[in-house]
Structure formats: structure tokens, C-alpha cells
Design an enzyme around this catalytic site. Sequence first.
Site, PDB file in Angstrom:
ATOM      1  N   ALA A 194      27.327  46.220  49.826  1.00 43.52           N
ATOM      2  CA  ALA A 194      26.308  45.275  50.276  1.00 43.52           C
ATOM      3  C   ALA A 194      26.955  43.902  50.368  1.00 43.52           C
ATOM      4  O   ALA A 194      27.947  43.621  49.667  1.00 43.52           O
ATOM      5  CB  ALA A 194      25.160  45.253  49.273  1.00 43.52           C
TER       6      ALA A 194
ATOM      7  N   GLU B  68      27.629  54.492  48.916  1.00 34.48           N
ATOM      8  CA  GLU B  68      26.263  55.051  48.918  1.00 34.48           C
ATOM      9  C   GLU B  68      25.822  55.431  50.329  1.00 34.48           C
ATOM     10  O   GLU B  68      25.179  56.460  50.539  1.00 34.48           O
ATOM     11  CB  GLU B  68      25.302  54.035  48.294  1.00 34.48           C
ATOM     12  CG  GLU B  68      25.569  53.854  46.804  1.00 34.48           C
ATOM     13  CD  GLU B  68      24.839  52.660  46.199  1.00 34.48           C
ATOM     14  OE1 GLU B  68      24.978  51.545  46.753  1.00 34.48           O
ATOM     15  OE2 GLU B  68      24.141  52.834  45.202  1.00 34.48           O
TER      16      GLU B  68
HETATM   17  C1  HXC Z   1      30.645  40.101  51.121  1.00 35.71           C
HETATM   18  C2  HXC Z   1      32.842  40.716  51.225  1.00 35.71           C
HETATM   19  C3  HXC Z   1      32.572  41.916  50.543  1.00 35.71           C
HETATM   20  C4  HXC Z   1      31.222  42.149  50.152  1.00 35.71           C
HETATM   21  C5  HXC Z   1      34.681  41.855  50.955  1.00 35.71           C
HETATM   22  N1  HXC Z   1      34.173  40.723  51.465  1.00 35.71           N
HETATM   23  N2  HXC Z   1      33.734  42.596  50.368  1.00 35.71           N
HETATM   24  N3  HXC Z   1      31.905  39.818  51.514  1.00 35.71           N
HETATM   25  N4  HXC Z   1      30.316  41.219  50.466  1.00 35.71           N
HETATM   26  N5  HXC Z   1      30.842  43.282  49.542  1.00 35.71           N
HETATM   27  C6  HXC Z   1      34.878  39.656  52.167  1.00 35.71           C
HETATM   28  C7  HXC Z   1      35.723  38.810  51.238  1.00 35.71           C
HETATM   29  O1  HXC Z   1      34.937  37.828  50.609  1.00 35.71           O
HETATM   30  C8  HXC Z   1      36.724  38.215  52.212  1.00 35.71           C
HETATM   31  O2  HXC Z   1      36.093  37.172  52.917  1.00 35.71           O
HETATM   32  C9  HXC Z   1      36.951  39.356  53.197  1.00 35.71           C
HETATM   33  O3  HXC Z   1      35.815  40.203  53.079  1.00 35.71           O
HETATM   34  C10 HXC Z   1      38.207  40.154  52.871  1.00 35.71           C
HETATM   35  O4  HXC Z   1      38.122  40.573  51.530  1.00 35.71           O
HETATM   36  P1  HXC Z   1      39.306  40.297  50.463  1.00 35.71           P
HETATM   37  O5  HXC Z   1      38.691  40.347  49.133  1.00 35.71           O
HETATM   38  O6  HXC Z   1      40.069  39.067  50.822  1.00 35.71           O
HETATM   39  O7  HXC Z   1      40.223  41.559  50.741  1.00 35.71           O
HETATM   40  P2  HXC Z   1      41.139  42.332  49.698  1.00 35.71           P
HETATM   41  O8  HXC Z   1      41.907  41.372  48.851  1.00 35.71           O
HETATM   42  O9  HXC Z   1      41.902  43.329  50.522  1.00 35.71           O
HETATM   43  O10 HXC Z   1      40.143  43.099  48.724  1.00 35.71           O
HETATM   44  C11 HXC Z   1      39.341  44.123  49.232  1.00 35.71           C
HETATM   45  C12 HXC Z   1      38.248  44.500  48.195  1.00 35.71           C
HETATM   46  C13 HXC Z   1      37.465  43.223  47.785  1.00 35.71           C
HETATM   47  C14 HXC Z   1      38.885  45.147  46.971  1.00 35.71           C
HETATM   48  C15 HXC Z   1      37.337  45.527  48.877  1.00 35.71           C
HETATM   49  O11 HXC Z   1      37.052  42.521  48.977  1.00 35.71           O
HETATM   50  C16 HXC Z   1      36.255  43.509  46.968  1.00 35.71           C
HETATM   51  O12 HXC Z   1      36.346  43.764  45.785  1.00 35.71           O
HETATM   52  N6  HXC Z   1      35.089  43.420  47.605  1.00 35.71           N
HETATM   53  C17 HXC Z   1      33.809  43.603  46.909  1.00 35.71           C
HETATM   54  C18 HXC Z   1      33.563  45.069  46.631  1.00 35.71           C
HETATM   55  C19 HXC Z   1      32.261  45.267  45.875  1.00 35.71           C
HETATM   56  O13 HXC Z   1      32.085  44.724  44.785  1.00 35.71           O
HETATM   57  N7  HXC Z   1      31.368  46.013  46.458  1.00 35.71           N
HETATM   58  C20 HXC Z   1      30.046  46.234  45.890  1.00 35.71           C
HETATM   59  C21 HXC Z   1      29.091  45.197  46.387  1.00 35.71           C
HETATM   60  S1  HXC Z   1      27.551  45.320  45.576  1.00 35.71           S
HETATM   61  P3  HXC Z   1      36.807  35.730  53.071  1.00 35.71           P
HETATM   62  O14 HXC Z   1      35.789  34.919  53.781  1.00 35.71           O
HETATM   63  O15 HXC Z   1      37.156  35.272  51.725  1.00 35.71           O
HETATM   64  O16 HXC Z   1      38.015  36.041  53.908  1.00 35.71           O
HETATM   65  C22 HXC Z   1      26.793  46.563  46.336  1.00 35.71           C
HETATM   66  C23 HXC Z   1      25.449  46.810  45.806  1.00 35.71           C
HETATM   67  C24 HXC Z   1      24.922  48.062  46.309  1.00 35.71           C
HETATM   68  O17 HXC Z   1      27.277  47.178  47.219  1.00 35.71           O
HETATM   69  C25 HXC Z   1      23.555  48.248  45.816  1.00 35.71           C
HETATM   70  C26 HXC Z   1      22.593  48.441  46.867  1.00 35.71           C
HETATM   71  C27 HXC Z   1      22.893  47.820  48.128  1.00 35.71           C
END
Ligand code: HXC
Length: 258
Positions: free
Chosen positions: A65, A112
Site C-alpha cells: 500500500a 496480499e
Molecule cells: C510508498 C514506496 C513504497 C510504498 C517504495 N516506495 N515502497 N512509496 N509506499 N509501499 C517508494 C520509495 O519511497 C522510493 O521513493 C521509491 O519507491 C523506490 O524505493 P526505494 O526504497 O528507494 O527502493 P529500494 O532501496 O530498492 O527498496 C525497495 C523496498 C523499499 C525494500 C521495497 O522501498 C521498501 O521497504 N518499501 C516499503 C515496503 C513496505 O513496507 N510495504 C508494506 C506497506 S504497508 P522516492 O521518492 O524516495 O524515490 C502495506 C499495508 C497493507 O502494504 C495493508 C492493507 C493495504
Amino acid sequence: MAYNNIIVETHDAVGLIRLNRPNSLNALCQELTEEMGDALKKFEQDDAIGAVVLTGSSKAFAAGADIKEMKDRSYMDVYQADFITATWEEASRFRKPIIAAVAGFALGGGCELAMMCDFIICADNAKFGQPEINLGTIPGAGGTQRLTRFVGKSKAMDMCLTGRMMGAEEAERAGLVSRIVPLDDLEDEAIKAAATIAKLSRPTVMMCKESVNKAYETTLREGIMFERRLFHSTFATEDQKEGMNAFAEKRSPSFKNK
Ligand code: HXC
């Protein structure tokens, strides 16, 4: 509806939806989920489409998300808007077969969403995870439930409580994905699988899907009874007669979806 976050294609009888927010690793924002729901509804209504592939990019199916979009929402915001339920779950309600083709990250809501599909084909670079715990929240689009049914309690607990990622090999071993293919072949293989299904009797395919899904929602005895009744009902279709006659006559069947 114009789409800003997805690309929609058709490949003969296969519909393809590509999540397309490259700057955020296909983070699932509200607008994207609305567009995806709209595209799925159109494919559902389109008689020319027999199956659908849902995919992302080579780097990410979806990294979850959109954290930046949801981080400041209050309890009342998410409760009153019925966050997730309102726009996210069209894939799980879709009656035609839908295959997730996953490359790169499928995290949180991305994992999911893939699990809402009927099965997952993944590339060798796929990484699955439910890292919500690191954000101070928990999976909210079925992760604790579907992942547990896919991989069992121990591994689901491990994934949800530590937030670690699982690679393609582990995901296949655990039963989360049906098969792994080389990254370059992912889309073709998923479209090929969808095309195989799309050639079959549509009503029979839908009954088969319903019956497998029942296994997740009921007791074995009730599930088998449900399957038996659907199996019997296929004998009321022209396609069952055609399929079995074609076998006996050593020819390919020509299904009419009746
Ligand atoms: C918003 C996101 C994002 C996310 C990545 N980005 N994931 N933005 N929401 N879920 C954005 C980053 O901020 C960044 O933007 C760009 O995408 C590239 O990501 P990086 O982090 O620079 O890439 P990398 O170093 O390769 O790392 C990849 C990654 C990391 C490991 C996937 O991005 C990460 O941990 N993302 C979050 C994963 C996460 O926690 N997912 C669960 C979300 S909660 P900028 O602008 O900085 O370039 C969820 C809740 C579900 O899903 C429940 C119901 C919906």
C-alpha cells in the site's frame, strides 16, 4: 475511466493489467486500486475475455500500500471510508480466472493482492513479504489469513512477525507460488497459461474455480458435497457433452460456453 496508474492490454482472449507506478515500485495508492477495479469489472463483462493476468514491472509487482498516502489517515478516516474493502478486493471477487505474474517485490498489500488472484507465477527475482510490522501496523488486506492458508502457521508467523522477505525458491517450496520462470519469460508464460484456460469452457472453468476456492472456506465434507453438486451440474452443459464426445471421436473439442 482514464488510467494513470495501470496499463491495460488484451492478448486475444487474455486481458492483462499492468500496475504502472514506476517511481514508487507500484505502491498501491487509492487511485490505482480504483483503476484496477474498473479494469477488472470491464474484463468481467467482456465476453471476448476468458482469463486475466495481473502483473507489475521487472522490479516490483507492488511494494505494498502507498505508505506516504496512508500514513496520516486517522482511525475514523480508514473506518468510515472502509479502507481496503471499498476498492482493493475486486480481484478476489473476479469470477473469471486471474493469474498474478510476479517479478521483484510483492510486499505488504502487493503480496496480499497477488494472493487474491487464483494462482501466482513468479520470476526468479521475486521477493514476497508482509513487512507491515516494521511500520507499526499489521497486514490489512488478508495477509495474516491468506498467507497462513498458503504456507501454514509457522512460516506465516515468521513472515508477519519478523517482516522478512521470502525469495522465489522458498515461495515455491512453501506453496505460495505455482511455478517459477526466468524473469524474461514471466509475462509470456503467464499469458500462455491464461490463454490455455481461456480456450476451455467458460462456465466449467468458473465452476472449477469456485470449487477450489470452497476448500478455503468450509469443512472437507461440505467442500466435497459442493464439488459433487457442481460436477453433476456440468452434465447439464453442452460443453461437457462436446468435451467427452470429442475425446471419444479423437478430435479437439469446440466449446460454446453453454
Ligand atoms: C510508498 C514506496 C513504497 C510504498 C517504495 N516506495 N515502497 N512509496 N509506499 N509501499 C517508494 C520509495 O519511497 C522510493 O521513493 C521509491 O519507491 C523506490 O524505493 P526505494 O526504497 O528507494 O527502493 P529500494 O532501496 O530498492 O527498496 C525497495 C523496498 C523499499 C525494500 C521495497 O522501498 C521498501 O521497504 N518499501 C516499503 C515496503 C513496505 O513496507 N510495504 C508494506 C506497506 S504497508 P522516492 O521518492 O524516495 O524515490 C502495506 C499495508 C497493507 O502494504 C495493508 C492493507 C493495504
